[in-house]
Design an enzyme around this catalytic site. Sequence first.
Site, PDB file in Angstrom:
ATOM      1  N   HIS A  10      38.039  -3.806  40.108  1.00 49.94           N
ATOM      2  CA  HIS A  10      37.065  -4.732  40.918  1.00 49.94           C
ATOM      3  C   HIS A  10      37.447  -6.299  40.451  1.00 49.94           C
ATOM      4  O   HIS A  10      37.633  -7.223  41.002  1.00 49.94           O
ATOM      5  CB  HIS A  10      35.574  -4.603  40.698  1.00 49.94           C
ATOM      6  CG  HIS A  10      34.733  -5.363  41.555  1.00 49.94           C
ATOM      7  ND1 HIS A  10      33.377  -5.098  41.478  1.00 49.94           N
ATOM      8  CD2 HIS A  10      34.849  -6.183  42.607  1.00 49.94           C
ATOM      9  CE1 HIS A  10      32.792  -5.962  42.746  1.00 49.94           C
ATOM     10  NE2 HIS A  10      33.839  -6.793  43.198  1.00 49.94           N
ATOM     11  N   GLU A  36      34.868   2.772  34.300  1.00 48.14           N
ATOM     12  CA  GLU A  36      35.125   1.689  33.629  1.00 48.14           C
ATOM     13  C   GLU A  36      36.703   1.212  34.298  1.00 48.14           C
ATOM     14  O   GLU A  36      36.369  -0.191  34.490  1.00 48.14           O
ATOM     15  CB  GLU A  36      35.497   1.803  32.154  1.00 48.14           C
ATOM     16  CG  GLU A  36      34.165   2.259  31.375  1.00 48.14           C
ATOM     17  CD  GLU A  36      33.072   1.461  31.401  1.00 48.14           C
ATOM     18  OE1 GLU A  36      33.174   0.025  31.854  1.00 48.14           O
ATOM     19  OE2 GLU A  36      31.862   1.653  31.258  1.00 48.14           O
TER      20      GLU A  36
END
Length: 596
Positions: free
Chosen positions: A394, A388
Amino acid sequence: MNHVPKRSESAPESHWKLEDLFESQAAWDKEFKEAKSLIKKAAEYEGKLADIKQLKACFELEDELSLHVERLYVYANMKHHEDTAEPAFQALSDKSKKLSVETGEALSFITPEVLSLTDEALDAIIADESLAKYRHTLEEMRREKAHILSKNEEALLAQVGNISSAPSTIFNMLNNADLKFPKVKNENGEEVELSHGRYIQFLESKNRDVRREAFQAMYDTYGKLKNTLASTFNANVTKNMFYSKARKFDSALEMSLYSDNIPKEVYTNLVGTIHKYLPLMHRYMELRKKMLGLEELHMYDLFAPLVDEFKMDITYEEAKKTINESLKPLGDDYLKVLNEGFENGWIDVYENEGKRSGAYSWGAFGTHPYVLLNHKDNLNSMFTLAHEMGHALHSYYSDTNQNYRDAQYTIFLAEVASTLNEALLMDYLLDKTTDPKEKMYLLTYYADQFRTTVFRQTMFAEFEKIVHERSEQGDSLTPQELSKIYYDLNVQYYGPGMVIDKDIEMEWARIPHFYNSFYVYKYATGFSAATSFSKQILEEGQPAVERYLGFLKSGGSDFSINILKKAGVDMSTPEPIEQAMSVFEELIGQMEQLTK
């Protein structure tokens, strides 16, 4: 504490800080009002988008409104997920969903109006410097133009939308509500009703009779409904063919890949390359047979534990430390952001009464990402945290390096960063362990990810490709034909060292993903791309890290395949899959050494 605590009983320092998004309910209400007034403004631009100034102003309004709605929606739903039984946040979540639908309707005129312009007018707009910020959006619209129909035809297709969801709805009702499974004996000899949830638990049993009985009962249940299930499956294939013809595509596969602008070669190349490496899968099956001490390996032995459960008690604090160490190859900047996330209220850590199950990373542009966990002190939870946080970083890098419109990455790219973190964590743990039992536990955990995420999903992808092609050629997909295609693929993928039980021929009938056609290949490509990145980073160091960070910063500013290519992973070639396979081969080699 033996009971699951209420939210108010759990430690505030383990909660995420949603006040970073909205400091109070009053602030949320204020922004909701602003969004409502902007919705009314949208209609002012309708019919004026041929004018470049008006188009720019309309896009700016769309951005402003969409960002408001995103922030309101994310906050309301994350509040709801803290305690799903709390009525005030249920209501807030509903309010945000209605706002989102209303916004979608208010802005729905933009794309058709832009696409109604002539090709020359569109080209002039795309080339205009004042719209540079919107170039990718406009190019995407231009690309879609060939497959957009007249206004009346589009209206007709929109009305067909409700009918087209019927195969999926029927399957889900059948699969989740109406299918009744028989009782089977568990490890203690007690009769227990089989269910979707219990099936994998039964297959993971050490008792082979339990595994066999659950396996046979599962497929026997589907077999009794094979005609209905085949008709439902066929209806979904027919629906895909209808849309691909209506939208002027050569095939259903090309239509499915078009939205992400993925060349067909990426799909066919995945299947072709995996075929080349099937001997590795066969070797792994032989090893599985040896480790389980069996004369014959059956389909119901695929989830049987290869090593005794190795208890790894890992507290949340230890998990953070280990992940920190394992991600050092990604450099100081990455670690700085990671620790910012660990220490400053990005993460909601533990389970509490009414909290949404599972885990995810989410957030709204302009504020740091958030991660929801239900952390338990075990290996799985540590991998979930690494996974996660891969998504979260990202999003963080994309949001800080792209404007709002270009920040959102596609589903095709979504699993790369999360899986890369898992690959680096696994590499670190394997490197560090001195206990052969722990090492074998980790190796089997990792090897099974290759088996289920790369090989199995590619087999699913190949099945979808075959049945659609047969249907497009006018062949009829009888239950017998579907079962034969599926059975033959299992024989091919699992190899001669395994007994391919007849029952498995009905497995196609229970895969919900087949109703979201040509989707599963993304699991295999995402996993392969991440494994390729991790191999490059561990072997090359800094140059590979720079390329990878460039990938994280790109968001959705270009087509997915180009973003990966620039970072050194070209999914239209066999190379990334071959790199992933070389990692799989190393794992099998290490497992074989340990079993000598």
